[in-house]
Design an enzyme around this catalytic site. Structure first.
Site, PDB file in Angstrom:
ATOM      1  N   GLU A 161       0.821  -1.214   0.000  1.00 28.80           N
ATOM      2  CA  GLU A 161       0.000   0.000   0.000  1.00 28.80           C
ATOM      3  C   GLU A 161       0.852   1.259   0.000  1.00 28.80           C
ATOM      4  O   GLU A 161       0.569   2.219  -0.716  1.00 28.80           O
ATOM      5  CB  GLU A 161      -0.918   0.045   1.236  1.00 28.80           C
ATOM      6  CG  GLU A 161      -1.824  -1.131   1.395  1.00 28.80           C
ATOM      7  CD  GLU A 161      -1.237  -2.230   2.280  1.00 28.80           C
ATOM      8  OE1 GLU A 161      -0.056  -2.601   2.088  1.00 28.80           O
ATOM      9  OE2 GLU A 161      -1.966  -2.732   3.145  1.00 28.80           O
TER      10      GLU A 161
ATOM     11  N   CYS B  18      -2.326  -2.856   7.617  1.00 26.72           N
ATOM     12  CA  CYS B  18      -1.879  -2.720   8.999  1.00 26.72           C
ATOM     13  C   CYS B  18      -2.141  -1.279   9.454  1.00 26.72           C
ATOM     14  O   CYS B  18      -2.603  -0.448   8.669  1.00 26.72           O
ATOM     15  CB  CYS B  18      -0.388  -3.043   9.098  1.00 26.72           C
ATOM     16  SG  CYS B  18       0.670  -1.810   8.311  1.00 26.72           S
TER      17      CYS B  18
ATOM     18  N   CYS C 296      -0.256   1.403   7.298  1.00 30.17           N
ATOM     19  CA  CYS C 296      -0.863   1.600   5.978  1.00 30.17           C
ATOM     20  C   CYS C 296      -2.237   2.239   6.085  1.00 30.17           C
ATOM     21  O   CYS C 296      -2.586   3.109   5.281  1.00 30.17           O
ATOM     22  CB  CYS C 296      -0.926   0.275   5.228  1.00 30.17           C
ATOM     23  SG  CYS C 296       0.720  -0.373   4.839  1.00 30.17           S
TER      24      CYS C 296
END
Length: 162
Positions: free
Chosen positions: A64, A92, A95
């Site tokens: 990402e 996560c 990101c």
């Protein structure tokens, strides 16, 4: 799993996720956890990314983050508010924060990350009312394929260690 020859049988969102899966395969080829992402604006893929943190020893090189960096460079702006992100695995916290900060419009997730997912699995940063931007989150796009590539990768790692 459908193959490239079946590409025409998919709808628009699935086609973008297939491109994210191709990025995941690129990560797998270099020994990285197979996660891929694509950023779309006005029906065009403007940036792609896959995991490279092991290869380049950089914790920020998640799929990402790479796609976001490339899109910002291409558009000449950190504001990606007319963009949609397709990612094979739930982002996560790092990101998710970048997705919110970049003001990405829609996030399409292939499969969940029960241990570190920040879109509802471990925590949900996308539903924090204090943030000034809301990202619309959609789940389960080509979930079987997105989950499968990860399961295969980790099974192969375990077999190598045995």
């Amino acid at each position: 799993m459908k193959h490239e020859g079946d590409f025409h049988t998919y709808g628009t969102h699935e086609r973008y996720m297939l491109q994210a899966l191709k990025e995941a395969q690129e990560a797998r080829k270099i020994g990285e956890t197979p996660i891929g992402a694509v950023l779309v604006r006005d029906g065009e893929i403007i940036a792609k990314g896959h995991n490279e943190r092991e290869t380049k020893n950089d914790v920020t090189l998640h799929a990402e983050m790479t796609a976001i960096r490339k899109a910002c460079e291409k558009l000449g702006s950190w504001r990606l508010n007319e963009c949609d992100l397709y990612v094979t695995l739930e982002p996560c916290a790092m990101c998710a924060g970048a997705i919110i900060q970049a003001r990405i419009r829609n996030l399409y997730i292939g499969t969940s990350d029960l241990k570190a997912g920040a879109a509802g699995s471990a925590i949900d940063l996308f539903r924090v009312d204090a943030f000034n931007h809301r990202v619309e989150v959609s789940w389960g796009l080509l979930e079987e394929q997105c989950s499968g590539i990860l399961k295969d990768f980790f099974r192969e790692l375990r077999e190598e260690k045995a």
